[in-house]
Design a protein around this motif. Structure first.
Motif, PDB file in Angstrom:
ATOM      1  N   LYS A   7      -4.636  -9.669  -2.502  1.00 26.38           N
ATOM      2  CA  LYS A   7      -3.556  -9.163  -3.353  1.00 26.38           C
ATOM      3  C   LYS A   7      -2.454 -10.202  -3.456  1.00 26.38           C
TER       4      LYS A   7
ATOM      5  N   MET B 239      -1.183  -6.855  -9.597  1.00 25.06           N
ATOM      6  CA  MET B 239      -0.447  -5.788  -8.919  1.00 25.06           C
ATOM      7  C   MET B 239       0.798  -5.434  -9.720  1.00 25.06           C
TER       8      MET B 239
ATOM      9  N   GLY C 297      -1.767  -1.690  -6.024  1.00 24.10           N
ATOM     10  CA  GLY C 297      -2.845  -2.639  -5.764  1.00 24.10           C
ATOM     11  C   GLY C 297      -4.070  -2.418  -6.620  1.00 24.10           C
TER      12      GLY C 297
ATOM     13  N   SER D 230      -6.853  -5.293  -6.652  1.00 24.53           N
ATOM     14  CA  SER D 230      -7.805  -5.344  -5.538  1.00 24.53           C
ATOM     15  C   SER D 230      -8.853  -4.243  -5.659  1.00 24.53           C
ATOM     16  N   SER D 231      -8.422  -3.016  -5.970  1.00 28.57           N
ATOM     17  CA  SER D 231      -9.383  -1.912  -6.054  1.00 28.57           C
ATOM     18  C   SER D 231     -10.324  -2.096  -7.231  1.00 28.57           C
TER      19      SER D 231
ATOM     20  N   GLY E 170      -5.149  -5.528   0.486  1.00 27.78           N
ATOM     21  CA  GLY E 170      -4.104  -4.889  -0.292  1.00 27.78           C
ATOM     22  C   GLY E 170      -2.889  -4.664   0.580  1.00 27.78           C
TER      23      GLY E 170
ATOM     24  N   ASP F 245       0.124  -1.396   1.323  1.00 28.38           N
ATOM     25  CA  ASP F 245       0.356   0.033   1.105  1.00 28.38           C
ATOM     26  C   ASP F 245       1.767   0.374   1.578  1.00 28.38           C
TER      27      ASP F 245
ATOM     28  N   SER G 172      -0.315   2.450  -1.965  1.00 28.71           N
ATOM     29  CA  SER G 172      -0.802   1.419  -2.880  1.00 28.71           C
ATOM     30  C   SER G 172      -2.159   0.833  -2.531  1.00 28.71           C
ATOM     31  N   ILE G 173      -2.735   1.233  -1.399  1.00 32.87           N
ATOM     32  CA  ILE G 173      -4.143   0.951  -1.105  1.00 32.87           C
ATOM     33  C   ILE G 173      -4.966   2.204  -1.343  1.00 32.87           C
TER      34      ILE G 173
END
Length: 513
Positions: free
Chosen positions: A84, A129, A160, A163-164, A177, A179, A183-184
């Motif tokens: 990230k 992001m 994030g 990344s996901s 990531g 959080d 955010s993860i």
């Protein structure tokens, strides 16, 4: 136009890639090239990456040479990984999704990045992001939104989402990531992937561009619980460079996940449904609620003892969070002052003073959401309002921690949906900050309390065919318990589906342009 999948290698989990690399059935160059080819083919549609490494193949080749020479390497040596853009990388730009840091190359690596390199993983690049991690959709990136691989018209969650989306679209086997309020976990929920927020202080924040220092936590994003655990083992542990880093001796998360994958750990497990996070009061999508209820029934059938617990202070979690976070953000982002690094904009007219250059730079460099939160945070910290707003929010935080303590006195883990809805359409909530903030309603309490949380897939919502995520929460320092239970539930649900959820992802075989 459709783009075929590039290689069978991108279908493999990180653990499977690591096993093949160790056995020298494949090379790191082959694995890395397969993922770079996938990025080249589909990322024009997804926009998961802001920067793709120029050194990935060179790094992979060095690892192959060392393995061929008989050198003992780490378990994940040669496996590609995405990072990230909130994390400092000395060989790639680190912008935190903001124009104010466009092109900035830090003089050092974040500790977690240094640990990736030390374990001989291969960084593929930096993922998109929301600017400075402020958002729930990755639409607040200064470089354009990321698209959900399941439906390109929808968001991949945030902050994030890059990344996901990269993991879900098979552009990377796993990723890092951060959080701050979900955010993860929230992006993992809406992309059908696995995301983990470790115990606060369990993974170093050194070199993570700070949003809210008392809430931020770096963690793994993956397609399986075991892969997340393997990555957690690499990045976790004490860091003397981080004053908030815990000195605990942590057990192996991968060993815990492997125990859980046998499926034996559910019988007699005490699982609590959090009343305030289960959608009973409304606001949750019907399909999310249906899949959650089915998962609760499956846990009961597998021998778990499922109870309901109340956490009345959770009702105020979102309000408290959106006072604490902006207050800390306004302080942390004061360093973006046009003087030391990053963007510098000259005022169009009038005298050139430090104050006027700073004002022009911050006006041009920050997006609307960042400006909104800085203003809110500065107000909450101002004389005459500190006690009424920031001080009161911290008191609510204490009440939330107490509610968690009471709940964990009755149960081993807590469960809830990881997000109240499936992925929403791009553009629908950008102009409605409050509605956007409520997407983190189930994930925020864990950050306020500093406890670990995990999101894993629990099927597709019947009304739109999009992924739904289950959130697991464990007491602080009990990350291994989270992985053991998470792997057991993953095995239970995968057996129920008869396949991996991501085997249904549209981008497994092609991308519609």
């Amino acid at each position: 136009m459709s783009v075929p999948i590039q290689s069978e290698l991108i279908r493999l989990s990180a653990a499977e890639l690591a096993a093949k690399l160790s056995a020298r059935e494949i090379s790191s160059v082959e694995a890395t090239q397969a993922h770079l080819d996938r990025i080249a083919a589909v990322d024009g549609d997804i926009h998961a990456f802001l920067h793709v490494s120029d050194h990935a193949l060179e790094t992979a080749n060095r690892i192959d040479e060392r393995r061929a020479a008989g050198e003992q390497l780490g378990e994940l040596a040669g496996v590609p990984v995405a990072i990230k853009d909130v994390l400092a990388t000395e060989d790639m730009p680190s912008t935190s999704g903001s124009k104010i840091l466009e092109g900035w190359r830090p003089p050092y690596d974040a500790t977690v990045v240094a640990r990736l390199r030390g374990a001989d993983l291969v960084p593929l690049g930096k993922t998109n992001m929301d600017e400075f991690a402020m958002g729930s959709s990755t639409e607040h990136s200064a470089y354009g939104p990321t698209h959900n691989p399941w439906d390109l018209s929808r968001t991949p969650g945030g902050s994030g989402g890059g990344s996901s989306a990269a993991v879900s679209a098979f552009e990377a086997p796993f990723a890092l990531g951060s959080d701050t309020g979900g955010s993860i976990r929230q992006p993992a929920a809406v992309t059908g992937s696995v995301g983990v927020k470790p115990t606060y202080g369990g993974v170093s924040r050194y070199g993570a561009i700070a949003l809210a220092s008392s809430l931020d936590q770096v963690g793994p994003v993956s397609r399986t619980v075991l892969d997340a655990a393997l990555l957690h083992d690499v990045i976790g542990g004490h860091d003397p460079l981080d004053s908030t880093s815990l000195t605990d001796a942590w057990p192996s998360m991968a060993a815990a996940a492997r125990r859980g994958a046998t499926g034996e750990g559910l019988k007699g497990l005490k699982v609590a449904v959090v009343k305030e996070l289960s959608g009973e009061s409304g606001g949750f999508q019907a399909g999310v609620k249906q899949r959650f209820d089915e998962t609760v029934a499956a846990l009961t059938a597998a021998g778990a003892e499922v109870i309901e617990v109340a956490a009345p202070s959770f009702e105020y979690a979102v309000a408290a969070y959106y006072l604490i976070l902006p207050a800390e953000a306004s302080s942390n982002l004061a360093r973006m002052d046009s003087v030391r690094f990053g963007l510098r904009v000259q005022p169009e007219r009038g005298p050139v003073t430090v104050e006027r250059v700073m004002s022009a730079t911050r006006d041009a460099g920050f997006g609307a959401e960042v400006k909104r939160r800085i203003i809110l945070g500065t107000y909450a910290l101002s004389a005459g309002y500190y006690d009424a707003y920031y001080g009161s929010a911290q008191k609510v935080r204490t009440l939330i921690q107490q509610d968690f303590a009471k709940a964990f006195a009755q149960a081993d883990v807590l469960i809830s949906p990881a997000a109240p809805t499936t992925a929403f359409e791009l553009g629908t909530l950008v102009g409605d900050p409050l509605a956007m903030y409520l997407n983190d309603v189930t994930t925020i309490p864990a950050n306020l309390a500093g406890i670990p949380g995990m999101a894993i897939p629990m099927g597709l919502a019947p009304e739109d065919g999009l992924p739904v995520g289950l959130q697991l929460l464990a007491p602080a320092h009990e990350d291994a318990r989270l992985y053991e239970v998470g792997a057991a539930i993953e095995t239970l649900l995968t057996d129920a589906w008869g396949h991996s959820l991501l085997s249904q992802a549209p981008l497994l075989t092609e991308v519609a342009r």
